[in-house]
Design a protein around this motif. Structure first.
Motif, mmCIF file in Angstrom:
data_model
loop_
_atom_site.group_PDB
_atom_site.id
_atom_site.type_symbol
_atom_site.label_atom_id
_atom_site.label_comp_id
_atom_site.label_asym_id
_atom_site.label_seq_id
_atom_site.Cartn_x
_atom_site.Cartn_y
_atom_site.Cartn_z
ATOM 1 N N TYR A 237 59.172 92.720 173.085
ATOM 2 C CA TYR A 237 59.599 92.380 171.890
ATOM 3 C C TYR A 237 58.972 91.130 171.129
ATOM 4 O O TYR A 237 58.710 91.328 170.101
ATOM 5 N N GLN A 238 59.084 90.240 172.114
ATOM 6 C CA GLN A 238 58.526 88.911 171.553
ATOM 7 C C GLN A 238 56.803 89.276 170.984
ATOM 8 O O GLN A 238 56.514 88.363 170.390
ATOM 9 N N GLU A 241 56.538 90.873 168.005
ATOM 10 C CA GLU A 241 56.807 89.983 166.713
ATOM 11 C C GLU A 241 55.631 89.057 166.568
ATOM 12 O O GLU A 241 55.132 88.526 165.125
ATOM 13 N N ILE A 244 53.510 91.314 164.716
ATOM 14 C CA ILE A 244 53.930 91.183 163.068
ATOM 15 C C ILE A 244 53.415 89.934 162.501
ATOM 16 O O ILE A 244 52.932 90.120 161.226
ATOM 17 N N ASN A 245 53.331 88.838 163.096
ATOM 18 C CA ASN A 245 53.103 87.632 162.337
ATOM 19 C C ASN A 245 51.491 87.719 161.947
ATOM 20 O O ASN A 245 51.139 87.459 160.870
ATOM 21 N N TYR A 271 59.397 95.803 162.855
ATOM 22 C CA TYR A 271 60.565 95.209 163.259
ATOM 23 C C TYR A 271 61.895 95.895 163.360
ATOM 24 O O TYR A 271 62.671 95.697 164.136
ATOM 25 N N ILE A 274 61.736 96.766 166.831
ATOM 26 C CA ILE A 274 62.196 95.695 167.744
ATOM 27 C C ILE A 274 63.714 95.457 167.761
ATOM 28 O O ILE A 274 64.442 95.508 168.757
ATOM 29 N N PHE A 288 65.590 88.140 165.541
ATOM 30 C CA PHE A 288 64.643 89.181 165.053
ATOM 31 C C PHE A 288 65.129 89.701 163.986
ATOM 32 O O PHE A 288 64.640 89.817 162.849
ATOM 33 N N ASN A 291 65.001 86.999 161.047
ATOM 34 C CA ASN A 291 63.168 86.933 160.538
ATOM 35 C C ASN A 291 63.015 88.094 159.683
ATOM 36 O O ASN A 291 62.374 87.904 158.720
ATOM 37 N N TYR A 292 63.702 89.291 160.073
ATOM 38 C CA TYR A 292 63.361 90.497 159.276
ATOM 39 C C TYR A 292 63.908 90.082 157.860
ATOM 40 O O TYR A 292 63.505 90.846 157.030
#
Length: 325
Positions: A237-238, A241, A244-245, A271, A274, A288, A291-292
């Motif tokens: 999951y990290q 992300e 995603i970035n 997202y 995750i 998470f 951030n979402y």
């Protein structure tokens, strides 16, 4: 950038190997006998079982095949693929996972059509296979990507088509790539990262001028216990992300409004995955979500449009099923 000379080899098949002693011989056997000038590059990623010995014995018993073995300390799937790509000499690149296998005849047909079209990316079809009775039997549970051969379009156009038709799939092993296209654009896998296909596929589609879907089933994806994809850790999951970035950076830089919106939709999709599946990691799940929420405040979803799209897709599938029956 200086243009590279065209290779006499048509295809480089890159096969990373790590602890697959039960599967690797079947994989390699399926890649033999192609009537295309090719090389099979096996990258030993510091395997701890007898996989390397099996590959070496296979090479010795198949001297008519152009099998190359590269060994490295364990660095993960991404770097194994990268090192295979750096060593490759073929006009096209095919990434094959060593616990999967291909339909040799259809694979050859797919490759020939891609080479003839001279596309940057050729996208194929695959079947999902599961093990039964402790691996003694294999069963095809589904055929993925129900479509026929399409037109040659840009990668961005196909990115759009995939989303509109619910056909998005980031996996690279059912595609082949023009090597020069990858090298000229500096496209490699992210070292040490899981879900490495997600960014690789997004970047190639954003930069490709010529892409085509091919309605050819050739790849057999084996879903097995204890594989990378069946075991979910916090790192999964990290790393998602992190993807995603990078997709966010693509989105900000993108000038085409339709493609920018597709990248935004992809961030929403990732997202949600995750957050849904990382609930066992409460502290990280909260991060998470935070951030979402920040992303949502700047790029809210059009939920009504998504519902309408989902209903349309459902109706289209039912109509297609009725016509085919």
């Amino acid at each position: 950038m200086k243009r590279m000379k065209m290779s006499a080899l048509k295809l480089s098949i890159i096969v990373p190997v790590y602890n697959v002693e039960k599967y690797v011989e079947k994989c390699l056997e399926s890649l033999c006998g192609l009537r295309i000038e090719n090389e099979i590059i096996v990258v030993n990623d510091g395997t701890k079982d007898s996989s390397l010995e099996i590959v070496e014995r296979f090479k010795e018993n198949h001297k008519n095949e152009n099998i190359i073995i590269i060994s490295q300390e364990n660095q993960g799937l991404s770097e194994a693929r990268n090192n295979g790509l750096k060593a490759a000499k073929g006009e096209y690149i095919s990434f094959i996972d060593s616990d999967d296998f291909v339909d040799t005849e259809n694979y050859e047909k797919f490759i020939n059509e891609v080479i003839e079209d001279k596309v940057d990316i050729g996208i194929g079809r695959y079947k999902k296979i599961i093990e039964k009775n402790n691996g003694t039997e294999l069963e095809c549970v589904t055929e993925i990507r129900n479509y026929d051969k399409g037109e040659i379009r840009t990668g961005k156009e196909y990115f759009d088509i995939m989303y509109r038709n619910d056909m998005h799939g980031p996996e690279v092993w059912d595609d082949i790539f023009r090597r020069e296209f990858l090298l000229e654009n500096g496209i490699f896998f992210k070292k040490g990262r899981m879900h490495e296909d997600e960014i690789f596929t997004a970047e190639t589609l954003l930069k490709a001028s010529k892409v085509r879907f091919y309605g050819i089933y050739y790849y057999n994806y084996l879903q097995r216990e204890n594989s990378i994809m069946s075991t979910k850790s916090l790192k999964n999951y990290q790393d998602m992300e992190k993807n995603i970035n990078e997709i966010y950076d693509f989105m900000i830089a993108e000038k085409d409004s339709r493609t920018k919106k597709l990248l935004e939709d992809e961030i929403h999709r990732l997202y949600k995955i995750i957050i849904k599946h990382s609930k066992d990691y409460k502290e990280e799940n909260a991060i998470f979500r935070k951030n979402y929420s920040k992303f949502l405040s700047e790029h809210g979803e059009n939920k009504l449009k998504k519902i309408v799209t989902r209903i349309k897709k459902s109706i289209d599938k039912k109509i297609k099923k009725i016509k085919s029956s």
